[in-house]
Design a protein around this motif. Structure first.
Motif, short mmCIF file in Angstrom:
data_model
loop_
_atom_site.label_atom_id
_atom_site.label_comp_id
_atom_site.label_asym_id
_atom_site.label_seq_id
_atom_site.Cartn_x
_atom_site.Cartn_y
_atom_site.Cartn_z
N UNK A 104 0.85 -1.02 0.10
CA UNK A 104 0.00 -0.01 -0.08
C UNK A 104 1.25 1.11 -0.01
N UNK A 105 0.48 2.17 -1.05
CA UNK A 105 1.36 3.45 -1.14
C UNK A 105 0.92 4.64 -0.38
N UNK A 106 -0.53 4.38 0.00
CA UNK A 106 -1.21 5.57 0.65
C UNK A 106 -1.47 6.78 0.05
N UNK A 107 -0.36 7.78 0.41
CA UNK A 107 -0.39 9.02 0.08
C UNK A 107 0.55 9.59 -1.07
N UNK A 108 1.17 8.40 -1.87
CA UNK A 108 1.79 8.67 -2.91
C UNK A 108 1.19 9.53 -4.10
N UNK A 109 -0.19 9.39 -4.27
CA UNK A 109 -0.92 10.16 -5.15
C UNK A 109 -0.89 11.68 -4.90
N UNK A 110 -1.13 12.06 -3.54
CA UNK A 110 -1.29 13.25 -3.26
C UNK A 110 0.18 14.15 -3.46
N UNK A 111 1.18 13.04 -3.33
CA UNK A 111 2.71 13.56 -3.48
C UNK A 111 2.86 13.88 -4.92
N UNK A 112 2.48 12.87 -5.94
CA UNK A 112 2.47 13.07 -7.36
C UNK A 112 1.89 14.23 -7.94
N UNK A 113 0.52 14.45 -7.26
CA UNK A 113 -0.49 15.65 -8.11
C UNK A 113 0.60 16.70 -7.41
N UNK A 124 -6.32 19.28 7.39
CA UNK A 124 -7.25 18.05 7.51
C UNK A 124 -7.02 17.25 6.45
N UNK A 125 -6.64 15.90 6.54
CA UNK A 125 -6.18 14.76 5.59
C UNK A 125 -7.33 14.95 4.87
N UNK A 126 -7.28 14.97 3.36
CA UNK A 126 -8.59 15.09 2.43
C UNK A 126 -8.13 14.85 1.16
N UNK A 127 -8.51 13.73 0.59
CA UNK A 127 -8.29 13.42 -0.67
C UNK A 127 -9.07 14.26 -1.76
N UNK A 128 -9.99 15.02 -1.39
CA UNK A 128 -10.85 15.51 -2.07
C UNK A 128 -10.00 16.79 -2.46
N UNK A 129 -9.28 17.18 -1.69
CA UNK A 129 -8.22 18.51 -2.12
C UNK A 129 -7.59 17.94 -3.26
N UNK A 130 -6.79 17.04 -3.24
CA UNK A 130 -5.98 16.24 -4.09
C UNK A 130 -6.56 16.12 -5.51
N UNK A 131 -7.74 15.72 -5.41
CA UNK A 131 -8.81 15.25 -6.62
C UNK A 131 -8.97 16.93 -7.17
N UNK A 136 -2.93 11.60 -15.51
CA UNK A 136 -2.06 10.56 -15.78
C UNK A 136 -1.20 10.71 -17.00
N UNK A 137 -1.67 11.33 -18.14
CA UNK A 137 -0.96 11.59 -19.23
C UNK A 137 0.09 12.95 -19.09
N UNK A 138 -0.33 13.82 -18.28
CA UNK A 138 0.60 14.89 -17.98
C UNK A 138 1.64 14.61 -17.10
N UNK A 139 1.45 13.77 -16.30
CA UNK A 139 2.40 12.95 -15.31
C UNK A 139 3.55 12.17 -16.28
N UNK A 140 2.94 11.39 -17.20
CA UNK A 140 3.84 10.55 -17.75
C UNK A 140 4.54 11.44 -19.05
N UNK A 141 4.20 12.52 -19.55
CA UNK A 141 4.98 13.44 -20.12
C UNK A 141 5.88 14.33 -19.67
N UNK A 142 5.48 14.57 -18.27
CA UNK A 142 6.40 15.63 -17.87
C UNK A 142 7.16 15.46 -16.46
N UNK A 143 6.78 14.06 -15.90
CA UNK A 143 7.32 13.60 -14.73
C UNK A 143 7.99 12.28 -15.09
N UNK A 144 7.23 10.98 -15.63
CA UNK A 144 7.72 9.87 -15.65
C UNK A 144 8.71 9.71 -16.71
N UNK A 145 8.36 10.06 -17.89
CA UNK A 145 9.26 10.22 -19.05
C UNK A 145 10.60 10.75 -18.80
N UNK A 146 10.53 11.86 -18.34
CA UNK A 146 12.01 12.50 -18.04
C UNK A 146 12.88 11.86 -17.14
#
Length: 174
Positions: A45-54, A133-140, A155-165
């Protein structure tokens, strides 16, 4: 880093009970620590990784000049806030979303047909900027802003500007 530094790093990782840690640059793996072989075989489980990536993606948008000011009100991206009866909603900024201080009540938006509408419809329970206040809605909402600005899914923005580089080891196909 020297081998001695890697030795010290491994000791620290063991002490704080990290299960796995890798330092990788390009096609070269410089360091790998794995608590045991089971770690490699079981999903984690990676829990908050999505919040970090966003949050990183918002930083990339600022760096590229796509987003000028993290202190701008989110009503610039969600004009429906202007119709709200709660004037405090007009105070919520991108910074508040990044720091999870929007003040919006946490709600279970996953069952909703329109997540953004559901999240924005939550009442304000704290003055924006005043209370973490921990809130996944803020990240969304941040993800929705990324999509509105870039015109492509987050996801495509992340691929193009974060993961591919970062290199092939981090990239995946969509």
């Amino acid at each position: 880093m020297s081998n001695l530094s890697f030795f010290d790093l491994e000791k620290k990782l063991k002490r704080i009970r990290i299960e796995g840690f890798v330092i990788h640059k390009g096609n070269t793996r410089f360091f790998e620590y794995v608590k045991n072989k089971k770690v490699l075989e079981k999903p984690t489980k990676v829990y908050s990784i999505t919040k970090t990536i966003v949050s990183i993606l918002i930083g990339i948008m600022v760096d590229k000049g796509l987003l000028k000011n993290i202190h701008e009100p989110i009503q610039n991206y969600f004009p429906e806030i202007l119709e709200s009866n709660d004037p405090q909603k007009k105070e919520i900024t991108i910074f508040h979303l990044l720091t999870m201080t929007s003040g919006l009540q946490v709600g279970n938006f996953e069952g909703s047909k329109n997540w953004v509408k559901f999240i924005l419809g939550q009442p304000i329970i704290h003055k924006p900027g005043s209370t973490f206040q921990y809130n996944s809605g803020d990240s969304h909402l941040l993800s929705a802003i990324i999509q509105k600005i870039s015109g492509i899914p987050t996801a495509l923005f992340a691929e193009k500007y974060l993961f591919r580089p970062l290199g092939d080891s981090f990239s995946r196909s969509y």
